[in-house]
Design a protein around this motif. Structure first.
Motif, short mmCIF file in Angstrom:
data_model
loop_
_atom_site.label_atom_id
_atom_site.label_comp_id
_atom_site.label_asym_id
_atom_site.label_seq_id
_atom_site.Cartn_x
_atom_site.Cartn_y
_atom_site.Cartn_z
N HIS A 102 0.97 1.26 5.45
CA HIS A 102 1.04 1.63 6.86
C HIS A 102 1.57 0.50 7.73
N TRP A 103 1.10 -0.73 7.48
CA TRP A 103 1.56 -1.84 8.30
C TRP A 103 3.07 -2.04 8.14
N GLU A 104 3.55 -1.97 6.89
CA GLU A 104 4.98 -2.16 6.68
C GLU A 104 5.78 -1.02 7.31
N LEU A 105 5.28 0.20 7.21
CA LEU A 105 5.94 1.32 7.90
C LEU A 105 6.03 1.05 9.40
N ALA A 106 5.01 0.38 9.94
CA ALA A 106 4.96 0.10 11.38
C ALA A 106 5.60 -1.24 11.73
N GLY A 107 6.37 -1.82 10.80
CA GLY A 107 7.18 -2.99 11.11
C GLY A 107 6.62 -4.33 10.73
N VAL A 108 5.48 -4.36 10.00
CA VAL A 108 4.85 -5.63 9.64
C VAL A 108 4.53 -5.66 8.14
N PRO A 109 5.47 -6.08 7.30
CA PRO A 109 5.17 -6.19 5.87
C PRO A 109 4.09 -7.23 5.61
N VAL A 110 3.37 -7.05 4.50
CA VAL A 110 2.33 -7.99 4.10
C VAL A 110 2.97 -9.06 3.22
N SER A 111 2.88 -10.31 3.67
CA SER A 111 3.57 -11.40 2.98
C SER A 111 2.68 -12.18 2.03
N TRP A 112 1.40 -11.79 1.94
CA TRP A 112 0.46 -12.52 1.08
C TRP A 112 -0.10 -11.59 0.01
N ASP A 113 -0.82 -12.19 -0.94
CA ASP A 113 -1.53 -11.41 -1.95
C ASP A 113 -2.95 -11.16 -1.49
N ALA A 253 -4.01 8.28 17.88
CA ALA A 253 -4.23 8.19 16.44
C ALA A 253 -5.01 9.40 15.94
N ILE A 254 -4.53 9.96 14.83
CA ILE A 254 -5.17 11.10 14.19
C ILE A 254 -5.54 10.70 12.76
N GLY A 255 -6.79 10.97 12.36
CA GLY A 255 -7.23 10.57 11.02
C GLY A 255 -7.61 9.10 11.01
N LYS A 256 -7.34 8.43 9.89
CA LYS A 256 -7.81 7.05 9.74
C LYS A 256 -6.85 6.00 10.27
N ILE A 257 -5.87 6.41 11.07
CA ILE A 257 -4.89 5.47 11.62
C ILE A 257 -5.57 4.34 12.40
N ALA A 297 -0.33 10.19 12.86
CA ALA A 297 -1.34 10.91 12.09
C ALA A 297 -1.29 10.54 10.61
N ASN A 298 -2.47 10.44 10.02
CA ASN A 298 -2.60 10.29 8.57
C ASN A 298 -3.42 11.47 8.04
#
Length: 410
Positions: A102-113, A253-257, A297-298
């Motif tokens: 979700h974060w990457e879809l919203a423009g913020v990829p996860v750069s860590w493990d 936000a709809i659902g767990k967003i 929505a999710n």
């Protein structure tokens, strides 16, 4: 501006084809494609019959997106639709979990493990559990292992009722799940326990603490309620949601967003309901929203009820029921609205294990802003950049507007 953004995540509806699937042990995983094949082979006939029927999603290009994702390798999902606007998206974050997707879809990829608990038994650090027990006045905990949520509640639910010791478990995802009886242990007490646990586990870079309330009197009647709550690490940088609200627009936000984004950039939120009920709530939110707003929505039941449980028939039926709702939605929205339907990862119900699967996801678009055609292989972050461009947002997001983005190499 004129029109509203409507962004739907079909949780776990992947379309195979991930170039790094083998790195995750997921070579051959293809949620949509393998469901199509199972239906065609007569292996998904519980409560439904025959081939998978998705006429509305087909018009939007879901099978064409699948063909693009897999370079037309799988005949079961071949399709072209010149009247649709579609793409297949590839994730670069090093995970196949809900927040990363979700974060990457919203423009913020996860750069860590993320932190994962690899030990199947005694999974959590003793010191962390001691701190939680002290802070929450607990005599002990149950499970402390890798487990399926449904199965661990059946196995230990009755002992939990006797001892009121919470059930702690995890999986291959970066997660701590805590199951407690909603009435005997108490919902507020469970939420408080999860908040305290988040204080311990979030600094370790554990992505989520999830409250898993259940009710029932014995192992044959236990079931999880809709009062699940996720305690997620906040995104490290502003997402589309935050840019939107900073600009004076609203994100509904709809659902767990709201939980996924740790409430960052969320104006209103509706959750704790079935997907059928949440879809109706989404339509209400669209009806009440203003031009320039985003309805995000999710719909989680593809994942939670059918993917993890490896229920092919249930997943197929859920897709067909959702397709009918999409038909309602397309009649409900305006031509100036911009609709994106996508997913966050896969969860192939025909695949080994019970966990998420690394896959590309469909990106289906509709509205005057959408340009017809196959927009090729893109990245998750391009989806958010496209929605941001439609909403007139400026900010430091990863990704490019899909309609100005060249195709990614195959």
């Amino acid at each position: 501006m004129k029109g509203r953004g409507i962004w739907i995540v079909m949780d776990a509806v992947g379309i195979g084809g991930a170039p790094d699937a083998s790195d995750f042990g997921d070579y051959g995983a293809d949620t949509l494609g393998n469901i199509v094949n199972a239906c065609a082979a007569g292996l998904a006939n519980r409560d439904r019959q025959g081939k998978l029927q998705l006429p509305n999603l087909k018009k939007l290009g879901i099978f064409a997106a699948h063909a693009e994702a897999n370079s037309n390798r799988y005949s079961g999902c071949r399709g072209k639709n010149s009247n649709a606007s579609y793409a297949s998206a590839t994730e670069i974050s090093r995970g196949k979990d809900t927040p990363s997707g979700h974060w990457e879809l919203a423009g913020v990829p996860v750069s860590w493990d993320w932190k994962y608990f690899k030990d199947k038994e005694k999974s959590f650090p003793e010191d962390a559990i001691r701190q939680i027990m002290t802070a929450c006045n607990l005599n002990g905990i149950l499970a402390n292992c890798h487990a399926s949520g449904i199965e661990i509640i059946k196995e230990l639910g009755e002992k939990h009722l006797r001892t009121l010791e919470p059930i702690f478990y995890t999986s291959v995802d970066s997660v701590v799940q805590i199951a407690c009886h909603e009435e005997h242990f108490g919902l507020k007490k469970l939420y408080d326990l999860c908040e305290e646990s988040a204080k311990i586990f979030h600094p370790m870079m554990v992505s989520r603490i999830i409250a898993r309330p259940f009710i029932g009197n014995d192992k044959d009647s236990f079931y999880r309620t809709n009062n699940r709550k996720d305690y997620t690490i906040p995104p490290p940088n502003p997402t589309v949601c935050e840019l939107l609200t900073r600009n004076g627009q609203a994100c509904h936000a709809i659902g767990k967003i709201s939980d996924i984004f740790a409430k960052k950039g969320i104006s209103t939120s509706v959750s704790g309901m079935t997907d059928d009920m949440l879809f109706d709530e989404m339509l209400k939110a669209i009806n009440l929203s203003q031009d320039g707003d985003l309805i995000f929505a999710n719909f989680v039941e593809f994942d939670s009820l059918y993917g993890h449980r490896r229920d092919v028939s249930g997943f197929a039926l859920a897709l067909e029921r959702f397709d009918k709702k999409v038909g309602r939605l397309l009649k409900f929205i305006n031509a100036d609205d911009f609709l994106i339907i996508t997913a966050d990862h896969g969860n192939d119900p025909t695949f080994k294990g019970t966990d998420h699967t690394r896959e590309r996801v469909p990106v289906l678009m509709a509205g005057n802003y959408a340009q017809c055609g196959n927009h090729g292989k893109i990245f998750f972050s391009d989806v958010g950049a496209t929605m941001a461009s439609y909403l007139g947002l400026r900010g430091d997001l990863c990704g490019d507007n899909i309609f100005k983005h060249r195709k990614m190499g195959k």
